[in-house]
Design an enzyme around this catalytic site. Structure first.
Site, PDB file in Angstrom:
ATOM      1  N   THR A 164      31.141 -27.088 -24.423  1.00 49.13           N
ATOM      2  CA  THR A 164      31.261 -28.547 -24.407  1.00 49.13           C
ATOM      3  C   THR A 164      32.392 -28.937 -23.460  1.00 49.13           C
ATOM      4  O   THR A 164      33.488 -28.398 -23.561  1.00 49.13           O
ATOM      5  CB  THR A 164      31.571 -29.072 -25.818  1.00 49.13           C
ATOM      6  OG1 THR A 164      30.605 -28.530 -26.719  1.00 49.13           O
ATOM      7  CG2 THR A 164      31.486 -30.579 -25.854  1.00 49.13           C
ATOM      8  N   LYS A 166      35.418 -30.729 -22.088  1.00 48.85           N
ATOM      9  CA  LYS A 166      36.554 -31.473 -22.622  1.00 48.85           C
ATOM     10  C   LYS A 166      37.479 -31.840 -21.451  1.00 48.85           C
ATOM     11  O   LYS A 166      37.417 -31.187 -20.424  1.00 48.85           O
ATOM     12  CB  LYS A 166      37.327 -30.619 -23.632  1.00 48.85           C
ATOM     13  CG  LYS A 166      36.478 -29.960 -24.707  1.00 48.85           C
ATOM     14  CD  LYS A 166      36.163 -30.906 -25.830  1.00 48.85           C
ATOM     15  CE  LYS A 166      35.282 -30.217 -26.881  1.00 48.85           C
ATOM     16  NZ  LYS A 166      34.784 -31.160 -27.887  1.00 48.85           N
ATOM     17  N   LYS A 168      36.842 -34.878 -23.961  1.00 43.55           N
ATOM     18  CA  LYS A 168      35.528 -35.492 -24.092  1.00 43.55           C
ATOM     19  C   LYS A 168      35.474 -36.911 -23.538  1.00 43.55           C
ATOM     20  O   LYS A 168      34.425 -37.372 -23.138  1.00 43.55           O
ATOM     21  CB  LYS A 168      35.039 -35.444 -25.528  1.00 43.55           C
ATOM     22  CG  LYS A 168      35.965 -35.969 -26.593  1.00 43.55           C
ATOM     23  CD  LYS A 168      35.184 -36.036 -27.886  1.00 43.55           C
ATOM     24  CE  LYS A 168      35.833 -35.307 -29.032  1.00 43.55           C
ATOM     25  NZ  LYS A 168      35.040 -35.405 -30.245  1.00 43.55           N
ATOM     26  N   LYS A 192      27.709 -28.794 -21.970  1.00 45.38           N
ATOM     27  CA  LYS A 192      27.239 -29.834 -22.882  1.00 45.38           C
ATOM     28  C   LYS A 192      28.071 -31.102 -22.760  1.00 45.38           C
ATOM     29  O   LYS A 192      29.292 -31.039 -22.680  1.00 45.38           O
ATOM     30  CB  LYS A 192      27.327 -29.292 -24.315  1.00 45.38           C
ATOM     31  CG  LYS A 192      27.083 -30.313 -25.398  1.00 45.38           C
ATOM     32  CD  LYS A 192      27.212 -29.668 -26.773  1.00 45.38           C
ATOM     33  CE  LYS A 192      27.061 -30.697 -27.871  1.00 45.38           C
ATOM     34  NZ  LYS A 192      28.112 -31.715 -27.855  1.00 45.38           N
ATOM     35  N   ASP A 194      29.741 -34.067 -24.632  1.00 47.03           N
ATOM     36  CA  ASP A 194      30.169 -34.266 -26.007  1.00 47.03           C
ATOM     37  C   ASP A 194      29.270 -35.311 -26.655  1.00 47.03           C
ATOM     38  O   ASP A 194      28.683 -36.148 -25.965  1.00 47.03           O
ATOM     39  CB  ASP A 194      31.630 -34.713 -26.050  1.00 47.03           C
ATOM     40  CG  ASP A 194      32.278 -34.263 -27.339  1.00 47.03           C
ATOM     41  OD1 ASP A 194      32.062 -34.953 -28.354  1.00 47.03           O
ATOM     42  OD2 ASP A 194      32.954 -33.230 -27.348  1.00 47.03           O
ATOM     43  N   GLU A 195      29.181 -35.269 -27.992  1.00 44.79           N
ATOM     44  CA  GLU A 195      28.253 -36.184 -28.665  1.00 44.79           C
ATOM     45  C   GLU A 195      28.599 -37.649 -28.433  1.00 44.79           C
ATOM     46  O   GLU A 195      27.729 -38.501 -28.446  1.00 44.79           O
ATOM     47  CB  GLU A 195      28.182 -35.880 -30.168  1.00 44.79           C
ATOM     48  CG  GLU A 195      29.469 -36.092 -30.944  1.00 44.79           C
ATOM     49  CD  GLU A 195      30.423 -34.909 -30.865  1.00 44.79           C
ATOM     50  OE1 GLU A 195      31.440 -34.951 -31.563  1.00 44.79           O
ATOM     51  OE2 GLU A 195      30.165 -33.949 -30.099  1.00 44.79           O
ATOM     52  N   HIS A 285      22.480 -32.784 -31.456  1.00 45.04           N
ATOM     53  CA  HIS A 285      23.790 -32.738 -32.107  1.00 45.04           C
ATOM     54  C   HIS A 285      23.702 -33.474 -33.435  1.00 45.04           C
ATOM     55  O   HIS A 285      22.970 -34.448 -33.553  1.00 45.04           O
ATOM     56  CB  HIS A 285      24.852 -33.384 -31.212  1.00 45.04           C
ATOM     57  CG  HIS A 285      26.244 -33.125 -31.694  1.00 45.04           C
ATOM     58  ND1 HIS A 285      26.811 -33.844 -32.714  1.00 45.04           N
ATOM     59  CD2 HIS A 285      27.175 -32.211 -31.321  1.00 45.04           C
ATOM     60  CE1 HIS A 285      28.043 -33.378 -32.940  1.00 45.04           C
ATOM     61  NE2 HIS A 285      28.283 -32.393 -32.112  1.00 45.04           N
TER      62      HIS A 285
END
Length: 466
Positions: A164, A166, A168, A192, A194-195, A285
């Site tokens: 993920t 960062k 984020k 990825k 982040d959500e 997610h």
């Protein structure tokens, strides 16, 4: 006089039916019921069955216009919970006619829609659902599933690696794309969003998509491996979400992402259909899951949310890491990990699985282990999750003292070492640290990572116990 007796009803007369033989087409639910003091468990179980199906609090004359026996939910079994004073598992059977085909939304609205605020109960938790094949068959399920994903990526015989990006929030699109490139170039399969990266003022979605696509193609050209970045298509409206997915398809990238609980099951199912029709993989997610599943006595267990996702559709889903946690939690987590991947899961109460579940060849979902993991966890993760999983190291990649590409190298070397050791018959659980130490002699990047994270632990008592 009218043909019915008015007044408030005693639920258990109608809805508690211990002699009922469940049908293969019924949806079965296991509820953890904590009745108010003085409410007998049969009445509480019957109330749950009634309120989540045909019942209302009083007798109504329109009951006479339907066949109650055909449509009512039935509480068919009650058992006390071991070690709890006033808590029971109530098993409820729902006739299939009560549910709209292909709608997880309707399934949840029916089963958990109203009953959780019911006054006669102190608390209520949905522990498990048995979805019958007749209902499963009305869903498309995951857009592609495990086997098709491996074929698209041309990656076999090992877990996939992710990271993920960062921090984020706050990076510009160009800097974000640079971090994506560095991680993929170093040896990861995926990076990825982040959500909560959607389309904020500091980085609009279209700019991010463009720079991430550039990063993917550059890394692919240099490594000869297929790469992906989970482009988060989650948006404020379904139309906007699909617009983002369309742009991802136009860029030719392999995978998009969705927050299925905050985005909602209706949006998620629409996106899953789009992804299958257009050859996109879908990473899911579970933001907001702990609001629903963390309390032991009230809410919905994650294994139910995981089953719902397999129906609604997703190719990856976050499902906990197990590592550094307690034994009981491990068995429970592996229980729903198997529910996501396998075609059949046998009833096994020691793993929290209340019902045997057949998925009638609905594609499987890859479980994603993410959050607080680093190279020292690699042997345990490889052993626990096996090949069909995605292991995601956010801080465990970007926190490397030499930068992002060496962080990615360290994770890839650690993974390849663990897979090779396992294939040679070594015991990862016992020899894990030794395997990582040996590999780090050949990889200065891994050696540096080992040094940074040698003391880090996240150990607390388990929340998720039986």
């Amino acid at each position: 006089g009218v043909g019915f007796k008015a007044g408030v009803k005693d639920y258990k007369l109608t809805y508690y039916t211990p002699d009922y033989q469940t049908q293969d087409t019924d949806i079965l639910a296991a509820f953890r019921v904590t009745p108010q003091p003085g409410v007998p468990p049969e009445e509480a179980g019957a109330a749950v069955a009634a309120e989540s199906s045909t019942g209302t609090w009083t007798t109504v004359w329109t009951d006479g216009l339907t066949s109650l026996d055909r449509y009512k939910g039935r509480c068919y079994h009650i058992e006390p919970v071991a070690g709890e004073e006033n808590q029971f598992i109530a098993y409820v059977a729902y006739p299939l006619d009560l549910f709209e085909e292909g709608s997880v939304t309707n399934m949840f609205t029916s089963i958990v829609g109203n009953v959780f605020g019911f006054k006669a109960l102190r608390a209520l938790r949905l522990e498990d659902l048995r979805i019958p094949p007749a209902y499963t068959k009305t869903f498309q399920g995951p857009p592609h599933g495990i086997q098709v994903e491996r074929d698209k990526l041309n990656k076999y015989g090992r877990p996939l690696l992710g990271c993920t990006i960062k921090p984020k929030l706050g990076l510009s699109a160009k800097n974000y794309g640079r971090a994506v490139y560095e991680c993929l170039r170093g040896g990861l399969d995926f990076t990825k969003d982040d959500e909560n990266v959607n389309s904020q003022p500091f980085m609009r979605w279209r700019d991010r998509f463009l720079f991430c696509a550039e990063a993917i193609y550059k890394a692919q050209a240099e490594t000869g491996e297929i790469k992906g970045h989970y482009l988060n298509a989650t948006a404020g409206t379904c139309e906007e979400m699909i617009k983002r997915a369309v742009f991802a398809r136009e860029l030719g990238v392999p995978i998009v992402m969705h927050d299925y609980l905050t985005g909602g099951f209706t949006a998620n199912t629409s996106l899953a259909h789009y992804c299958r029709d257009n050859g996109l993989l879908l990473h899911i997610h579970r933001a907001m899951h702990a609001v629903i599943d963390r309390q032991k006595n009230h809410g919905i267990h994650f294994r139910v949310l995981a089953k719902a996702l397999r129906l609604s559709g997703g190719d990856h889903i976050h499902s906990g890491t197990v590592v550094g946690k307690l034994e009981g939690e491990r068995e429970i987590t592996l229980g729903f990990v198997d529910l996501l991947r396998d075609d059949n899961t046998e009833k096994d109460r020691s793993r929290g699985i209340y019902f045997t579940q057949s998925w009638v060849s609905l594609p499987g979902v890859l479980p994603v282990a993410s959050g607080g993991i680093h190279v020292w966890h690699m042997p345990a993760l490889t052993e626990i999750f096996g090949d069909d999983s995605v292991l995601q190291f956010g801080g465990g990649t970007l926190g490397h003292p030499w930068g992002n590409p060496p962080g990615a190298v360290a994770n890839r070397v650690a993974l390849e070492a663990c897979v090779q050791a396992r294939n040679e018959g070594r015991d990862l659980a016992r020899e894990g640290n030794e395997i990582i130490r040996e590999a780090s002699k050949w990889s200065p990047e891994l050696a540096a990572a080992c040094e940074v994270w040698k003391e880090i632990k996240f150990e607390f008592p388990a929340m998720d116990t039986l």
